[in-house]
Scaffold this motif. Structure first.
Motif, PDB file in Angstrom:
ATOM      1  N   PRO A  49     -47.293 -45.001 -49.165  1.00  0.00           N
ATOM      2  CA  PRO A  49     -47.273 -45.114 -47.702  1.00  0.00           C
ATOM      3  C   PRO A  49     -47.268 -46.572 -47.238  1.00  0.00           C
ATOM      4  O   PRO A  49     -47.520 -47.487 -48.018  1.00  0.00           O
ATOM      5  CB  PRO A  49     -48.563 -44.413 -47.280  1.00  0.00           C
ATOM      6  CG  PRO A  49     -49.437 -44.398 -48.482  1.00  0.00           C
ATOM      7  CD  PRO A  49     -48.546 -44.453 -49.678  1.00  0.00           C
ATOM      8  N   SER A  50     -46.981 -46.755 -45.973  1.00  0.00           N
ATOM      9  CA  SER A  50     -46.914 -48.079 -45.381  1.00  0.00           C
ATOM     10  C   SER A  50     -48.214 -48.839 -45.630  1.00  0.00           C
ATOM     11  O   SER A  50     -49.300 -48.292 -45.480  1.00  0.00           O
ATOM     12  CB  SER A  50     -46.664 -47.934 -43.887  1.00  0.00           C
ATOM     13  OG  SER A  50     -46.475 -49.198 -43.325  1.00  0.00           O
ATOM     14  N   GLY A  51     -48.086 -50.099 -46.059  1.00  0.00           N
ATOM     15  CA  GLY A  51     -49.263 -50.936 -46.258  1.00  0.00           C
ATOM     16  C   GLY A  51     -49.906 -50.803 -47.628  1.00  0.00           C
ATOM     17  O   GLY A  51     -50.935 -51.432 -47.893  1.00  0.00           O
ATOM     18  N   GLY A  78     -48.884 -51.892 -50.483  1.00  0.00           N
ATOM     19  CA  GLY A  78     -48.723 -53.057 -51.349  1.00  0.00           C
ATOM     20  C   GLY A  78     -47.389 -53.143 -52.082  1.00  0.00           C
ATOM     21  O   GLY A  78     -47.236 -53.960 -52.990  1.00  0.00           O
ATOM     22  N   LYS A  79     -46.420 -52.351 -51.666  1.00  0.00           N
ATOM     23  CA  LYS A  79     -45.119 -52.330 -52.351  1.00  0.00           C
ATOM     24  C   LYS A  79     -44.393 -53.667 -52.225  1.00  0.00           C
ATOM     25  O   LYS A  79     -43.970 -54.253 -53.221  1.00  0.00           O
ATOM     26  CB  LYS A  79     -44.230 -51.209 -51.775  1.00  0.00           C
ATOM     27  CG  LYS A  79     -44.879 -49.835 -51.784  1.00  0.00           C
ATOM     28  CD  LYS A  79     -43.947 -48.770 -51.218  1.00  0.00           C
ATOM     29  CE  LYS A  79     -43.586 -48.901 -49.756  1.00  0.00           C
ATOM     30  NZ  LYS A  79     -44.718 -48.694 -48.831  1.00  0.00           N
ATOM     31  N   SER A  80     -44.234 -54.139 -50.982  1.00  0.00           N
ATOM     32  CA  SER A  80     -43.502 -55.400 -50.780  1.00  0.00           C
ATOM     33  C   SER A  80     -44.259 -56.556 -51.414  1.00  0.00           C
ATOM     34  O   SER A  80     -43.650 -57.465 -51.985  1.00  0.00           O
ATOM     35  CB  SER A  80     -43.303 -55.681 -49.287  1.00  0.00           C
ATOM     36  OG  SER A  80     -42.516 -54.672 -48.719  1.00  0.00           O
ATOM     37  N   THR A  81     -45.581 -56.510 -51.324  1.00  0.00           N
ATOM     38  CA  THR A  81     -46.390 -57.575 -51.933  1.00  0.00           C
ATOM     39  C   THR A  81     -46.091 -57.653 -53.428  1.00  0.00           C
ATOM     40  O   THR A  81     -45.900 -58.740 -53.982  1.00  0.00           O
ATOM     41  CB  THR A  81     -47.886 -57.304 -51.681  1.00  0.00           C
ATOM     42  OG1 THR A  81     -48.101 -57.263 -50.274  1.00  0.00           O
ATOM     43  CG2 THR A  81     -48.769 -58.370 -52.299  1.00  0.00           C
ATOM     44  N   THR A  82     -46.029 -56.506 -54.093  1.00  0.00           N
ATOM     45  CA  THR A  82     -45.737 -56.484 -55.532  1.00  0.00           C
ATOM     46  C   THR A  82     -44.381 -57.125 -55.819  1.00  0.00           C
ATOM     47  O   THR A  82     -44.261 -57.986 -56.695  1.00  0.00           O
ATOM     48  CB  THR A  82     -45.747 -55.030 -56.057  1.00  0.00           C
ATOM     49  OG1 THR A  82     -46.972 -54.417 -55.669  1.00  0.00           O
ATOM     50  CG2 THR A  82     -45.606 -54.975 -57.562  1.00  0.00           C
TER      51      THR A  82
HETATM   52  N1  LIG Z   1     -48.695 -62.307 -45.037  1.00  0.00           N
HETATM   53  C1  LIG Z   1     -49.703 -61.447 -44.959  1.00  0.00           C
HETATM   54  N2  LIG Z   1     -50.927 -61.816 -44.501  1.00  0.00           N
HETATM   55  C2  LIG Z   1     -51.964 -60.938 -44.433  1.00  0.00           C
HETATM   56  N3  LIG Z   1     -51.875 -59.652 -44.800  1.00  0.00           N
HETATM   57  C3  LIG Z   1     -50.687 -59.217 -45.260  1.00  0.00           C
HETATM   58  C4  LIG Z   1     -49.541 -60.072 -45.361  1.00  0.00           C
HETATM   59  N4  LIG Z   1     -48.498 -59.350 -45.847  1.00  0.00           N
HETATM   60  C5  LIG Z   1     -48.986 -58.106 -46.043  1.00  0.00           C
HETATM   61  N5  LIG Z   1     -50.282 -58.012 -45.705  1.00  0.00           N
HETATM   62  C6  LIG Z   1     -51.156 -56.820 -45.823  1.00  0.00           C
HETATM   63  O1  LIG Z   1     -51.153 -56.420 -47.176  1.00  0.00           O
HETATM   64  C7  LIG Z   1     -51.077 -54.998 -47.292  1.00  0.00           C
HETATM   65  C8  LIG Z   1     -49.871 -54.631 -48.127  1.00  0.00           C
HETATM   66  O2  LIG Z   1     -48.703 -55.005 -47.423  1.00  0.00           O
HETATM   67  P1  LIG Z   1     -47.240 -54.740 -47.973  1.00  0.00           P
HETATM   68  O3  LIG Z   1     -46.286 -55.441 -47.075  1.00  0.00           O
HETATM   69  O4  LIG Z   1     -47.183 -55.070 -49.411  1.00  0.00           O
HETATM   70  O5  LIG Z   1     -47.114 -53.160 -47.788  1.00  0.00           O
HETATM   71  P2  LIG Z   1     -45.880 -52.177 -48.029  1.00  0.00           P
HETATM   72  O6  LIG Z   1     -46.337 -51.164 -49.014  1.00  0.00           O
HETATM   73  O7  LIG Z   1     -44.662 -52.961 -48.361  1.00  0.00           O
HETATM   74  O8  LIG Z   1     -45.736 -51.458 -46.612  1.00  0.00           O
HETATM   75  P3  LIG Z   1     -44.414 -51.010 -45.786  1.00  0.00           P
HETATM   76  O9  LIG Z   1     -44.012 -49.676 -46.354  1.00  0.00           O
HETATM   77  O10 LIG Z   1     -44.931 -50.874 -44.395  1.00  0.00           O
HETATM   78  O11 LIG Z   1     -43.385 -52.085 -45.946  1.00  0.00           O
HETATM   79  C9  LIG Z   1     -51.052 -54.468 -45.873  1.00  0.00           C
HETATM   80  O12 LIG Z   1     -52.346 -54.075 -45.538  1.00  0.00           O
HETATM   81  C10 LIG Z   1     -50.593 -55.652 -45.058  1.00  0.00           C
HETATM   82  O13 LIG Z   1     -51.114 -55.589 -43.751  1.00  0.00           O
END
Ligand SMILES: Nc1ncnc2c1ncn2[C@@H]1O[C@H](COP(=O)(O)OP(=O)(O)OP(=O)(O)O)[C@@H](O)[C@H]1O
Ligand SMILES: [Mg+2]
Length: 358
Positions: free
Chosen positions: A41-43, A45-49
């Motif tokens: 789900p959104s948030g 950590g996918k994009s972070t990885t």
């Molecule tokens: N630059 C940042 N500074 C602070 N918190 C961040 C930053 N980027 C992401 N986060 C937080 O880190 C967590 C993981 O974010 P991420 O972007 O990896 O999620 P995601 O799985 O890719 O979500 P989505 O499906 O919405 O793209 C979230 O809680 C987000 O708010």
């Protein structure tokens, strides 16, 4: 072909809550040549990885290894990893040709070689007639093809895709998904693909990684994940409509389990775990007619959703609300009382407290 390994990766963004890291001690191996889909789900950590693998973000702890080499502190440009974003991120002032050629020009390849590679990739993605246009003169689908082409033309060690198809309509998304599968089959370049779409994950992946709140929930083949979800979250995330969950108590009787909920009782052929459980059963595994060894549950039809070949019936039962996928010819109408049949072999059991699979 390259293997990517993430070892003990944590990510704590500056200013974010310390008790809610974006990633927590993530260990993951992407085998050489595999296409691994990260889903959740959104948030979660996918994009972070992906950004950590690409080098666009530094992990707080842990290491990124490509073919055994530690690249954790290596600049993105030196990693030979190509990333495709949801937003395309094309250079607006350059033609499609120059967008595709950009990385090759930086590498100072000869013009003739650049032209050959750009034209070959453009042909394979059916964008060869737009090479002289600027991105703004293209449709969303064409732009996304250029963005993918720009990654492919580099022939990188690893492809990273971050929700590359989510701005496209459903039909185009299906076409592009097959296109990406084809590119991967031909090039066998190691790829990590991020999506929150469970269908995309199922259809593309060699392996699926399910993430929630920065923690890996399960890694497995699409079949493993569907047939043996590790916990209630994974079970509910895959499949449409979602798996049904019914509260029940499991009791050990003669080396078997008797699982009793409101209005049903299931004999389970497993010594298993006694106590409070959640019974999971997929809507396509419930039937409206009795089959060998199925057990009955009385219910009433609340709503009927026509899908064409099938209907989804929303039922109310003493055990809780249920959805059933049935043949469209099934005559059940809202208000009708009927019996649904549960097959003990199709049931998943989860611990009611920990939500782990039993
Ligand atoms: N630059 C940042 N500074 C602070 N918190 C961040 C930053 N980027 C992401 N986060 C937080 O880190 C967590 C993981 O974010 P991420 O972007 O990896 O999620 P995601 O799985 O890719 O979500 P989505 O499906 O919405 O793209 C979230 O809680 C987000 O708010
Ligand atoms: Mg994201």
């Amino acid at each position: 072909m390259s293997e990517v390994r993430l070892v003990g990766i944590s990510k704590q963004y500056e200013g974010a809550r310390a008790d809610r890291p974006a990633l927590e001690r993530l260990d993951l191996t992407i085998p050489s040549g595999a296409l691994v889909v990260l889903v959740g789900p959104s948030g979660c950590g996918k994009s972070t990885t992906l950004r950590i693998v690409a080098g666009l973000e530094e992990p707080t702890t842990g290491q990124v290894l490509v073919d055994g080499r530690d690249v954790t502190h290596v600049a993105p440009a030196q990693r030979d990893i190509a990333m495709v974003f949801q937003s395309y991120a094309l250079y607006p002032h350059m033609t499609v040709f120059e967008n595709l050629a950009f990385a090759l020009r930086i590498r100072k390849l000869p013009d003739a070689e650049i032209r050959r590679r750009v034209e070959e990739v453009a042909r394979s993605l059916a964008i060869e007639s737009y090479l002289e246009r600027r991105p703004k003169a293209l449709s969303g689908g064409q732009r996304q093809r250029v963005a993918i082409g720009r990654a492919v033309v580099r022939n990188p060690k690893v492809f990273l895709f971050d929700e590359p198809l989510s701005n496209l309509d459903a039909k185009l998304r299906g076409d592009m998904r097959r296109e990406i599968a084809r590119i991967h089959q031909e090039s066998r370049t190691t790829a990590m693909y991020v999506t929150h779409d469970q269908v995309e994950a199922m259809t593309l992946a060699d392996h699926i990684v399910v993430l929630k709140d920065g923690l890996i929930q399960q890694v497995g083949s699409p079949m493993d994940i569907y047939d043996a979800p590790a916990n209630r979250f994974v079970a509910g995330f895959f499949g449409t409509p979602s798996m049904n969950f019914l509260p029940a108590q499991a009791e050990r009787v003669d080396g078997h389990l008797r699982v009793r909920g409101s209005g049903f009782e299931l004999p389970i052929d497993d010594a298993g775990h006694a106590g409070d459980v959640t019974v999971g059963i997929r809507p396509e595994r419930l039937t409206l007619d009795e089959r060998p060894s199925t057990v009955p549950l009385a219910a009433r039809v609340g709503m009927r959703e026509m899908l064409g070949a099938e209907v989804v019936l929303h039922l109310e039962s003493p055990a809780g609300d249920l959805t059933v996928r049935a043949d469209a010819r099934a005559g059940a109408r809202p208000g009708d009382a009927l019996t649904v049949w549960l097959d003990p072999r199709a049931v998943h059991l989860f611990d009611a407290g920990t939500e782990q699979r039993l």
